[in-house]
Motif scaffolding. Structure first.
Motif, PDB file in Angstrom:
ATOM      1  N   GLU A  62     -39.390  -2.111  76.632  1.00  0.00           N
ATOM      2  CA  GLU A  62     -38.323  -1.403  77.339  1.00  0.00           C
ATOM      3  C   GLU A  62     -38.898  -0.308  78.238  1.00  0.00           C
ATOM      4  OE1 GLU A  62     -34.279  -1.735  74.650  1.00  0.00           O
ATOM      5  OE2 GLU A  62     -35.692  -0.125  74.193  1.00  0.00           O
ATOM      6  N   SER A  71     -27.540  -0.361  82.189  1.00  0.00           N
ATOM      7  CA  SER A  71     -28.104  -1.714  82.136  1.00  0.00           C
ATOM      8  C   SER A  71     -27.471  -2.568  81.041  1.00  0.00           C
ATOM      9  CB  SER A  71     -29.614  -1.637  81.899  1.00  0.00           C
ATOM     10  OG  SER A  71     -30.258  -0.856  82.865  1.00  0.00           O
ATOM     11  N   ASP A  72     -26.379  -2.114  80.465  1.00  0.00           N
ATOM     12  CA  ASP A  72     -25.767  -2.839  79.355  1.00  0.00           C
ATOM     13  C   ASP A  72     -24.638  -3.720  79.874  1.00  0.00           C
ATOM     14  OD1 ASP A  72     -24.647  -3.773  77.039  1.00  0.00           O
ATOM     15  OD2 ASP A  72     -24.384  -1.821  76.097  1.00  0.00           O
ATOM     16  N   ASN A  74     -22.612  -5.472  78.341  1.00  0.00           N
ATOM     17  CA  ASN A  74     -21.381  -5.433  77.547  1.00  0.00           C
ATOM     18  C   ASN A  74     -20.309  -4.597  78.251  1.00  0.00           C
ATOM     19  OD1 ASN A  74     -22.356  -7.012  75.397  1.00  0.00           O
ATOM     20  ND2 ASN A  74     -23.385  -5.239  74.508  1.00  0.00           N
ATOM     21  N   HIS A  75     -20.738  -3.773  79.223  1.00  0.00           N
ATOM     22  CA  HIS A  75     -19.799  -2.949  79.993  1.00  0.00           C
ATOM     23  C   HIS A  75     -19.563  -3.511  81.391  1.00  0.00           C
ATOM     24  CE1 HIS A  75     -20.042   0.001  76.821  1.00  0.00           C
ATOM     25  NE2 HIS A  75     -21.354   0.097  76.962  1.00  0.00           N
ATOM     26  N   ARG A  93     -26.381 -14.798  80.549  1.00  0.00           N
ATOM     27  CA  ARG A  93     -26.926 -13.993  79.468  1.00  0.00           C
ATOM     28  C   ARG A  93     -27.619 -14.830  78.391  1.00  0.00           C
ATOM     29  NH1 ARG A  93     -23.287  -9.014  77.556  1.00  0.00           N
ATOM     30  NH2 ARG A  93     -25.405  -8.381  76.911  1.00  0.00           N
ATOM     31  N   GLY A 120     -28.995  -5.567  83.919  1.00  0.00           N
ATOM     32  CA  GLY A 120     -28.451  -6.004  82.632  1.00  0.00           C
ATOM     33  C   GLY A 120     -29.104  -7.277  82.132  1.00  0.00           C
ATOM     34  N   GLN A 123     -32.505  -6.361  80.905  1.00  0.00           N
ATOM     35  CA  GLN A 123     -32.435  -5.763  79.576  1.00  0.00           C
ATOM     36  C   GLN A 123     -32.231  -6.827  78.505  1.00  0.00           C
ATOM     37  OE1 GLN A 123     -28.939  -3.489  77.933  1.00  0.00           O
ATOM     38  NE2 GLN A 123     -30.372  -1.771  78.087  1.00  0.00           N
ATOM     39  N   ASP A 124     -31.353  -7.790  78.772  1.00  0.00           N
ATOM     40  CA  ASP A 124     -31.146  -8.891  77.825  1.00  0.00           C
ATOM     41  C   ASP A 124     -32.451  -9.634  77.580  1.00  0.00           C
ATOM     42  OD1 ASP A 124     -28.476  -8.287  77.614  1.00  0.00           O
ATOM     43  OD2 ASP A 124     -27.765  -9.977  78.807  1.00  0.00           O
ATOM     44  N   LYS A 127     -34.823  -7.627  75.345  1.00  0.00           N
ATOM     45  CA  LYS A 127     -34.382  -7.679  73.945  1.00  0.00           C
ATOM     46  C   LYS A 127     -34.633  -9.049  73.331  1.00  0.00           C
ATOM     47  CE  LYS A 127     -30.864  -4.060  74.148  1.00  0.00           C
ATOM     48  NZ  LYS A 127     -29.418  -3.738  74.016  1.00  0.00           N
TER      49      LYS A 127
END
Length: 251
Positions: A62, A71-72, A74-75, A93, A120, A123-124, A127
């Motif tokens: 990260e 960067s999320d 989910n929003h 995603r 985003g 970031q996915d 993770k």
């Protein structure tokens, strides 16, 4: 007992078992309270170390990714103004396209959500365990300018060559000098067969030759980026302008 615990911590430090070292006291207490068998206790110890290393690796990736604060996904709000329906967002995603070495081009006016989506997805990917990096075009240009005589930029260059996913934000926002256009093309030429690339841009492909001042380089660059590629067009008013704040009351 305390001497033995201290010796265990010393050995963990020597063998770089930070998870076990930090949690050994709690692990022993739990094992004693539950009258845990040897196999289960060993399993708990190894699981603790595995979790510690996984978190440490994620934090490292990260940090290297240079992700923007927002960067999320989910929003992320899907809407009728672009092609990102909830179903398409879900597919993106899942990241199957990264394994297939597909590229994604996010094209449209400034402020319509291109960078948010690109960051985003990056970031996915981080993770999910990929080596994924978010870089603005000027970050890359600066790296290409200085990599031959600045050690940190040489490290950065080698890091990006091994990327599973590279986001290039605001590509072609500013014109490039001929020598930098060539360097940028050479960089893309090195990674495009082994790395998925996301680019965000407010320039149509037909405008790229103007920004690079070379139609041949622009054509060759587009040929590599668009070969296995999904182009997603954004439209509508800038989110930042639509939601701008004011210092005046009642305005």
């Amino acid at each position: 007992m305390e001497t033995e615990k201290q010796r265990i911590r010393e050995l963990c430090t020597a063998f770089r078992l930070g998870g076990i070292s930090n949690g050994i006291k709690a692990l022993i207490t739990e094992a004693e309270q539950q009258e845990m068998g040897y196999v289960k206790f060993l399993s708990q110890i190894l699981e603790t170390e595995a979790t510690h290393r996984s978190v440490k690796d994620l934090n490292k990736r990260e940090k290297a990714a240079w992700l923007p604060q927002m960067s999320d996904l989910n929003h992320y709000k899907t809407g009728s103004e672009d092609e990102i329906s909830p179903g398409r967002l879900k597919q993106l995603r899942e990241l199957n396209w990264v394994d297939q070495l597909f590229n994604i081009v996010l094209m449209g006016p400034s402020g319509t959500g291109k960078t948010f989506l690109a960051a985003g997805l990056c970031q996915d990917a981080v993770k999910a365990g990929y080596n994924a990096y978010f870089r603005r075009m000027d970050d890359l240009v600066n790296m290409l300018k200085t990599k031959d005589f600045v050690k940190t930029q040489q490290v950065e260059y080698k890091r990006l060559l091994k990327a599973n996913l590279l986001v290039i934000d605001d590509i072609m926002l500013f014109p490039l000098e001929k020598n930098l256009a060539i360097s940028f093309f050479n960089f893309i030429n090195q990674i495009y067969e082994s790395t998925s690339i996301i680019i965000t841009t407010n320039k149509k492909p037909s405008d790229w030759s103007k920004q690079l001042d070379d139609e041949v380089i622009a054509t060759a660059l587009l040929d590599r980026l668009l070969y296995h590629c999904e182009v997603i067009n954004f439209s509508g008013e800038s989110y930042r302008l639509k939601n701008r704040k004011t210092i005046f009351e009642g305005s």
